[in-house]
Design a protein around this motif. Structure first.
Motif, mmCIF file in Angstrom:
data_model
loop_
_atom_site.group_PDB
_atom_site.id
_atom_site.type_symbol
_atom_site.label_atom_id
_atom_site.label_comp_id
_atom_site.label_asym_id
_atom_site.label_seq_id
_atom_site.Cartn_x
_atom_site.Cartn_y
_atom_site.Cartn_z
ATOM 1 N N GLN A 192 12.235 86.908 24.173
ATOM 2 C CA GLN A 192 11.380 86.157 25.231
ATOM 3 C C GLN A 192 10.324 85.748 24.854
ATOM 4 N N ILE A 193 9.144 86.634 24.015
ATOM 5 C CA ILE A 193 8.185 86.021 23.368
ATOM 6 C C ILE A 193 8.370 84.924 22.604
ATOM 7 N N LEU A 196 8.794 81.847 24.770
ATOM 8 C CA LEU A 196 7.295 81.541 25.348
ATOM 9 C C LEU A 196 6.599 80.500 24.275
ATOM 10 N N ASP A 211 2.323 81.858 31.775
ATOM 11 C CA ASP A 211 3.546 81.557 30.989
ATOM 12 C C ASP A 211 4.724 82.567 31.237
ATOM 13 N N CYS A 212 4.005 83.983 31.306
ATOM 14 C CA CYS A 212 5.157 85.118 31.551
ATOM 15 C C CYS A 212 5.677 84.959 33.218
ATOM 16 N N ARG A 216 9.669 84.601 34.068
ATOM 17 C CA ARG A 216 10.477 85.512 34.950
ATOM 18 C C ARG A 216 11.152 84.813 35.916
ATOM 19 N N SER A 231 11.133 92.693 31.893
ATOM 20 C CA SER A 231 9.670 92.802 32.064
ATOM 21 C C SER A 231 8.870 93.560 30.815
ATOM 22 N N TYR A 234 6.354 91.559 28.839
ATOM 23 C CA TYR A 234 4.843 91.472 29.140
ATOM 24 C C TYR A 234 4.029 92.626 29.061
#
Length: 830
Positions: A192-193, A196, A211-212, A216, A231, A234
């Motif tokens: 996920q990171i 982004l 961004d996070c 989601r 999550s 995050y």
């Protein structure tokens, strides 16, 4: 009953129009405070020409093998040549003009069709995939998050972490749990990171809260079942310290939280057509808002907006006045007395079931109060409220409290009578279920991946796992029938079911008070006369805004010890968590909550739904049924009624029970107590005796200072030479102070030598009596000897238990007394 679809039923409930949900309002509010970064049209990499991009990609793929390097370079060149067909000064502009972001999973077929004419050579999808991966990771183009989620690559995380920002991912590894970093959850978090970074540009430290939030939201659209660990990324980013202090603690379930919304938003979710009436309801709720908590305000808006006016608009289109004709008012009141619910049949179809509405009395009372308030306020502000004054359609006799209270009392008493006798069965089942779950969990963890093991007479095969999971700690297995069992979550639910049953039945607290209990709630008090330390449990203010202290029994102390031992982290401290208050729709300050667990790689509070699910599983295992033969259901509040009933029936004065339960009035306490026929007869006879003696009733009042001091002094007078007397307050000593024989004596381990001396003396006296022929004395001495031996056995069992007990780590009373909190909000300081 008629079959119908769920959507149709929702329209019927909402007055013909589905209500707008409040879920996600908190996320929308956060998006306005923390906007996501906009992707620019120009930056260095995307502004380079094709030859410069070729050199960049060659440098970017320098550490891979020759075949992979060829696939990446050739595929990237074909994609770039295809993008040159679209207008734009940069590759990013051409990418947007090509419409690729909106194609999602169809992008591959679209690209293949576009270049299959042989202009760019042979079309190979593996080549194009490698080229797209290289262009994205090298920051030549920045596709949208949705495109990245539909075109996932197993190499994206590795390439980005190694080539784009190795220092940033090293910093993430330093704050993350090592076991999670290499596990499946950690793999998804790092992916996920990486998404982004390639979608928004920059490095790890450049990722923003917005961004996070956008990630989601996109996952919620793309993935129907996103999982519980989505999550975790995050939490890692927040632990790095790059986010502002006002950033949310977690993004877990933020899409379902509403937060406190305005009164207008509460009313507008029901989409009322008559604007003047809508404005009136908004003004009325705004006037009432200062005297209501948020949960009551939302309930009032639901009653007036949905059940009252939206219902009238559905059946009487065009209505625009509160002055209801008798026929309209009568039809509305008749509809309010019933409700419609949906039940799913075994074949998957749904049926519509109409049943009496249990809160119809409260609904009518709220609407009547609405009319009467308008009439009262019109005397003070006739210009504002006067035009809306109308005769109330609900008569006073229709909201008579007597019949409603009597029926509610009868229902609650019946629930208590059904559940109090079978409570020991539920307690035993909860303990047995926990032991069985712990045995299965230990067995599956000890087994090798893919091996077969037997536990509790059942045979299972442990799953082999994947290359991203820690196979040694896997707790998943298949039974002989092939069904999959996750013993880790099952053991978690069994533990919290056991703790819930024990905690609630020994304290009688509300469910929200239990879930808000923290390590700071465990305190102690030293009696000034004897020096005996009495453990106390502090209950934070909840429904009545009053805190109280409860004495901790030995059984409750064991439960608290087990909880503290379970939730402590590696450092021995209980993690600080911020829990979401579902009633006030706010986040509480960080606290070392007792009811917390680790799920999805994060420490999170135990929710009410988890507690109810765990209780249902325990009740199903117990086999308990009600009078109709249906499985018996326990709600958490049932334990509170059982606690009050059992305490008062056992002799605890009702005004003491009122203080322990935190009720405003003694009437509430007595409403919780169920009435039994035999008890009613005995109580009536006792009342006659008191009346004959001209003594007023003593227990239905607030205790005096002298009575409360006598209640506390009872604990000071329990100290004996060989231990402590545990008889209840206000009861007489039935053994005439023959303490060795009494089952209520709790022996002191420090007095073991004295008990041994008493036992030996009794043995010698029995021998002397038998020798002298004092047979009448032998029998009494043998009873005392049996009592002494029983007390010694209790000490031995207690010593064995304490050898495996865990220290609660209770904070000192002095530390608790001096801790302070800073008030916040509109009422701070006053």
């Amino acid at each position: 009953m008629t079959s119908t679809t769920t959507s149709t039923l929702r329209q019927r409930r909402g007055g013909g129009r589905p209500s707008a949900p409040l879920h996600g309002s908190a996320q929308k509010s956060l998006r306005s405070v923390f906007p996501a970064r906009e992707v620019p049209d120009v930056w260095q990499a995307t502004a380079e020409d094709r030859d410069q991009v070729k050199d960049r990609l060659a440098e970017f793929s320098a550490n891979v093998n020759r075949h992979t390097r060829y696939l990446r370079g050739s595929g990237a060149q074909k994609i770039l040549r295809w993008l040159e067909e679209f207008p734009g000064d940069t590759w990013q502009q051409r990418w947007r003009n090509s419409g690729s972001d909106g194609l999602g999973r169809g992008w591959r077929d679209h690209l293949v069709d576009a270049i299959s004419d042989g202009r760019y050579g042979r079309v190979d999808w593996a080549e194009l995939s490698s080229g797209a991966l290289t262009l994205v990771c090298a920051d030549v183009i920045r596709p949208g998050l949705e495109w990245l989620m539909t075109r996932q690559s197993q190499n994206l995380r590795q390439v980005v972490s190694e080539r784009r920002d190795p220092d940033g991912f090293a910093a993430l590894a330093a704050v993350a749990d090592p076991t999670l970093w290499s596990a499946n959850l950690g793999f998804h978090a790092r992916y996920q990171i990486a998404m982004l970074m390639v979608a928004k540009g920059g490095e790890v430290r450049d990722i923003t809260v917005g961004d996070c939030l956008e990630l989601r939201e996109t996952e919620a659209r793309v993935y129907v079942h996103a999982g519980s660990g989505r999550s975790l990324f995050y939490s890692w980013l927040r632990d790095l310290g790059h986010f502002p202090a006002e950033a949310p603690t977690t993004l877990r379930d933020v899409s379902r939280h509403s937060g406190q919304v305005s009164v207008a938003e509460l009313v507008d979710r029901y989409q009322l057509k008559c604007r003047p009436v809508r404005d009136l309801i908004v003004d009325y709720l705004t006037e009432r808002q200062p005297s209501l908590d948020y949960n009551s305000l939302e309930d009032l808006s639901r009653t007036l907006g949905l059940h009252f006016w939206a219902n009238l608009e559905k059946h009487h289109p065009g209505i625009d006045s509160l002055r209801l004709v008798p026929e309209v008012a009568a039809a509305w009141k008749e509809r309010c007395r019933t409700k419609t619910s949906v039940r799913r049949l075994p074949d998957g179809s749904t049926v519509e079931v109409t049943s009496p509405r249990t809160n119809a009395f409260a609904l009518l009372t709220t609407v009547r109060a609405f009319y009467l308030d308008l009439a009262q306020w019109a005397l003070e502000e006739p210009g504002h409220w006067g035009p809306w004054v109308a005769p109330c359609p609900i008569k006073e006799a229709e909201v008579s409290h007597r019949k409603h209270i009597t029926r509610r009392k009868a229902r609650m008493d019946q629930r208590t009578r059904e559940r109090l006798p079978v409570l020991p069965t539920l307690v035993k089942t909860a303990a047995d279920q926990l032991k069985a779950a712990q045995a299965r969990l230990a067995a599956v963890r000890a087994a090798a991946p893919g091996s077969t093991f037997t536990v509790l007479g059942e045979t299972y095969t442990k799953v082999k796992g994947t290359r991203y999971t820690d196979r040694s700690t896997s707790a998943t297995a298949h039974d002989a029938a092939g069904r999959r069992h996750c013993f880790g979550p099952a053991e978690q639910r069994a533990f919290w079911a056991w703790t819930t049953v024990e905690f609630l039945r020994h304290t009688g607290v509300r469910i929200e008070e239990m879930l808000e209990s923290s390590h700071h709630s465990i305190t102690q008090y030293r009696l000034p006369t004897t020096g005996e330390v009495v453990p106390l449990l502090q209950i934070a203010p909840s429904k009545t805004d009053e805190e109280r202290l409860l004495l901790v029994s030995p059984e409750l102390a064991d439960v608290l010890s087990a909880i503290v031992c379970r939730v402590r982290d590696a450092s021995g401290a209980i993690p600080l968590l911020r829990a979401y208050d579902p009633n006030e729709r706010v986040w509480n300050p960080p606290l070392p909550l007792l009811f917390q667990w680790r799920w999805g790689g994060q420490d999170r509070p135990v929710s009410v739904s988890t507690i109810r699910k765990a209780l249902d599983e325990t009740l199903l295992a117990s086999g308990l049924t009600d009078a109709t033969g249906q499985p018996l259901r326990y709600w958490p509040h049932d334990f509170r009624r059982i606690f009050v009933t059992d305490a008062v029936m056992s002799g605890l004065p009702p005004h003491i029970a009122q203080v322990i339960c935190g009720h405003k009035t003694i009437t509430t306490t007595m409403n919780y107590k169920a009435v039994y026929p035999a008890e009613a007869i005995e109580a009536h006879r006792a009342f006659i005796a008191r009346r004959r003696a001209l003594r007023p009733s003593e227990e239905y009042r607030t205790p005096t200072s002298e009575e409360w001091d006598a209640f506390l002094a009872h604990f000071e007078k329990r100290k004996l030479s060989v231990g402590t007397c545990a008889r209840a307050f206000g009861t007489k000593c039935v053994h005439e102070h023959a303490c060795i024989r009494c089952s209520m004596l709790r022996p002191d381990p420090d007095q073991r030598a004295r008990l041994v001396e008493i036992r030996d003396n009794l043995i010698a006296r029995i021998a002397e009596a038998e020798r002298e022929g004092w047979l009448g004395e032998v029998e009494g001495l043998q009873v005392s000897l049996a009592g002494a031996r029983d007390k010694l056995a209790q000490l031995d069992a207690e010593a064995a238990r304490q050898s495996t007990a865990v220290d609660l780590g209770m904070p000192l009373f002095g530390q608790i007394a001096v801790r302070t909190e800073e008030a916040s909000g509109p009422f701070a300081g006053g």
